[in-house]
Design a protein around this motif. Structure first.
Motif, PDB file in Angstrom:
ATOM      1  N   ARG A 162       3.819  -9.322   5.106  1.00  0.00           N
ATOM      2  CA  ARG A 162       4.977  -8.572   4.664  1.00  0.00           C
ATOM      3  C   ARG A 162       6.449  -9.039   4.643  1.00  0.00           C
ATOM      4  O   ARG A 162       7.168  -8.658   3.519  1.00  0.00           O
ATOM      5  CB  ARG A 162       5.403  -7.938   6.406  1.00  0.00           C
ATOM      6  CG  ARG A 162       4.568  -7.134   7.229  1.00  0.00           C
ATOM      7  CD  ARG A 162       5.376  -6.822   8.621  1.00  0.00           C
ATOM      8  NE  ARG A 162       4.169  -5.956   9.596  1.00  0.00           N
ATOM      9  CZ  ARG A 162       4.208  -5.573  10.787  1.00  0.00           C
ATOM     10  NH1 ARG A 162       5.253  -5.939  11.146  1.00  0.00           N
ATOM     11  NH2 ARG A 162       2.949  -5.049  11.093  1.00  0.00           N
ATOM     12  N   ALA A 165       6.402  -8.848   0.991  1.00  0.00           N
ATOM     13  CA  ALA A 165       6.405  -7.593   0.358  1.00  0.00           C
ATOM     14  C   ALA A 165       7.587  -7.035  -0.695  1.00  0.00           C
ATOM     15  O   ALA A 165       8.959  -7.801  -0.428  1.00  0.00           O
ATOM     16  CB  ALA A 165       6.370  -6.962   1.937  1.00  0.00           C
ATOM     17  N   ASP A 169       5.734  -1.726  -3.132  1.00  0.00           N
ATOM     18  CA  ASP A 169       4.208  -2.304  -2.576  1.00  0.00           C
ATOM     19  C   ASP A 169       3.968  -0.583  -1.935  1.00  0.00           C
ATOM     20  O   ASP A 169       5.022  -0.102  -1.931  1.00  0.00           O
ATOM     21  CB  ASP A 169       4.477  -3.543  -1.802  1.00  0.00           C
ATOM     22  CG  ASP A 169       4.720  -4.669  -2.516  1.00  0.00           C
ATOM     23  OD1 ASP A 169       4.005  -4.637  -4.348  1.00  0.00           O
ATOM     24  OD2 ASP A 169       4.574  -5.682  -2.238  1.00  0.00           O
ATOM     25  N   VAL A 171       2.722   0.658   1.640  1.00  0.00           N
ATOM     26  CA  VAL A 171       2.860   0.632   2.700  1.00  0.00           C
ATOM     27  C   VAL A 171       2.031   1.337   3.319  1.00  0.00           C
ATOM     28  O   VAL A 171       1.595   2.537   3.543  1.00  0.00           O
ATOM     29  CB  VAL A 171       3.965   0.959   4.025  1.00  0.00           C
ATOM     30  CG1 VAL A 171       3.633   0.919   5.161  1.00  0.00           C
ATOM     31  CG2 VAL A 171       5.408   0.579   3.202  1.00  0.00           C
ATOM     32  N   TYR A 180       6.999   1.239  -0.133  1.00  0.00           N
ATOM     33  CA  TYR A 180       8.078   0.256   0.467  1.00  0.00           C
ATOM     34  C   TYR A 180       9.566  -0.270  -0.490  1.00  0.00           C
ATOM     35  O   TYR A 180       8.828   0.162  -1.951  1.00  0.00           O
ATOM     36  CB  TYR A 180       7.220  -0.855   0.403  1.00  0.00           C
ATOM     37  CG  TYR A 180       8.118  -1.725   0.762  1.00  0.00           C
ATOM     38  CD1 TYR A 180       8.500  -1.826   2.404  1.00  0.00           C
ATOM     39  CD2 TYR A 180       8.822  -3.192   0.851  1.00  0.00           C
ATOM     40  CE1 TYR A 180       9.698  -2.789   3.092  1.00  0.00           C
ATOM     41  CE2 TYR A 180       9.498  -4.092   1.557  1.00  0.00           C
ATOM     42  CZ  TYR A 180       9.566  -3.685   2.529  1.00  0.00           C
ATOM     43  OH  TYR A 180      10.138  -5.027   3.226  1.00  0.00           O
ATOM     44  N   ILE A 208       1.149  -4.687   4.152  1.00  0.00           N
ATOM     45  CA  ILE A 208       0.957  -4.197   2.823  1.00  0.00           C
ATOM     46  C   ILE A 208       0.150  -4.405   1.883  1.00  0.00           C
ATOM     47  O   ILE A 208      -0.607  -5.211   2.132  1.00  0.00           O
ATOM     48  CB  ILE A 208       2.735  -5.297   2.457  1.00  0.00           C
ATOM     49  CG1 ILE A 208       3.473  -4.306   3.135  1.00  0.00           C
ATOM     50  CG2 ILE A 208       3.277  -4.431   1.201  1.00  0.00           C
ATOM     51  CD1 ILE A 208       3.969  -3.477   3.418  1.00  0.00           C
ATOM     52  N   ARG A 210      -0.731  -4.590  -2.582  1.00  0.00           N
ATOM     53  CA  ARG A 210      -0.405  -4.412  -3.600  1.00  0.00           C
ATOM     54  C   ARG A 210      -1.139  -4.271  -4.205  1.00  0.00           C
ATOM     55  O   ARG A 210      -2.271  -4.713  -4.428  1.00  0.00           O
ATOM     56  CB  ARG A 210       0.062  -5.876  -3.890  1.00  0.00           C
ATOM     57  CG  ARG A 210       0.844  -6.003  -5.337  1.00  0.00           C
ATOM     58  CD  ARG A 210       1.684  -7.600  -5.535  1.00  0.00           C
ATOM     59  NE  ARG A 210       3.313  -7.700  -4.473  1.00  0.00           N
ATOM     60  CZ  ARG A 210       4.448  -8.587  -4.301  1.00  0.00           C
ATOM     61  NH1 ARG A 210       3.578  -9.363  -4.914  1.00  0.00           N
ATOM     62  NH2 ARG A 210       5.489  -8.684  -3.375  1.00  0.00           N
TER      63      ARG A 210
END
Length: 213
Positions: A162, A165, A169, A171, A180, A208, A210
Motif C-alpha cells: 500500500r 501504491a 493502480d 484496488v 486507486y 493493490i 499494478r
C-alpha cells in the motif's frame, strides 16, 4: 396465537431486513453489508424491450425458481445494454488503443471521465459497468488486456505494498475492485442502483495490484 402472529411478522420482513451472518468479518462496515444485500436482491427494473427478452427466455427454458429467473433477467439486461452501445468496445481499444503509451496518471484521467455511468451486471461499456468491466474498459484504452473478472485482474498484475501504491493502480478486495485515486480513495462501479464515483475505500481487507508497467 401470539406465537403465530410472531411467525407471520417474521415472514413479512423484506429480504434486505435479514441480519448478516453471525460469523461475518468483524471489520465489515454497514456499507459493505448493504452492497451484499443489494447484489443479492431479486428485484430488477426492466424496460419493455428487456421484459420481452426475459419472457421469451422463461418460456423457452421453463424457468420458475427465483434464481433462474434472476439469471435470465440479468442476461436480458446485459444484452440490451450491449445492443444500445454504439461506441468502441474493449476489443476495439485493444486493437487500436487511443493511449498507446501507458501512464498511471492518464489512467486516472480516463477513469474520471466515466463518473455517473450506472452499474450494470456484466457491463463493460459506458452503457453500464460492473466493477471489473469498468477497470477492464479503462485499461483497454492503453492496450492493456485484462479479463472481465476480479480474480482474473488480480492474477494479471503484481501485488505491491500500500505504501508503494500510486493513483491508477488497481484496488482489489474480495469480490470487488476499482482504480486507486490516492489518499485512501478509489473510483469504482459499486452495485445495482449505484454509479461510477470516487469514494473512500471502506474496508481494510484490500490490496493493490499494478499492471501495465
Amino acid at each position: 396465537m401470539t406465537a403465530a402472529t410472531a411467525i407471520v411478522a417474521t415472514l413479512a420482513l423484506p429480504g434486505t431486513a435479514i441480519a448478516p451472518p453471525a460469523n461475518a468479518e468483524s471489520n465489515a462496515s454497514a456499507e459493505a453489508v448493504a452492497q451484499l444485500q443489494a447484489t443479492a436482491s431479486q428485484e430488477i427494473e426492466l424496460t419493455a424491450e428487456e421484459a420481452v427478452v426475459v419472457d421469451a427466455t422463461r418460456a423457452e427454458f421453463g424457468a420458475t425458481d427465483p434464481a433462474a429467473l434472476r439469471r435470465a433477467q440479468l442476461a436480458a439486461e446485459r444484452a440490451a445494454a450491449a445492443a444500445a452501445w454504439r461506441g468502441p468496445s474493449v476489443s476495439d481499444f485493444l486493437a487500436n488503443p487511443p493511449y498507446p503509451n501507458f501512464s498511471l496518471d492518464r489512467v486516472v484521467q480516463v477513469a474520471l471521465q466515466y463518473q455517473g455511468v450506472p452499474y450494470r451486471y456484466g457491463g463493460a461499456t459506458p452503457a453500464g459497468f460492473d466493477c471489473s468491466g469498468f477497470v477492464q474498459y479503462v485499461y483497454a484504452q492503453f492496450g492493456v488486456s485484462l479479463p472481465h473478472s476480479v480474480s482474473g485482474q488480480d492474477a494479471a498484475g503484481t501485488r505491491i505494498s500500500r505504501a508503494d501504491a500510486r493513483p491508477g493502480d488497481i484496488v482489489i478486495m474480495p469480490g470487488h475492485n476499482g482504480i486507486y485515486m490516492g489518499n485512501g480513495t478509489f473510483i469504482d462501479s459499486p452495485r445495482a442502483g449505484g454509479v461510477v464515483s470516487v469514494r473512500p475505500i471502506w474496508t481494510d481487507n484490500y490490496w493493490i495490484v499494478r499492471v501495465g508497467i
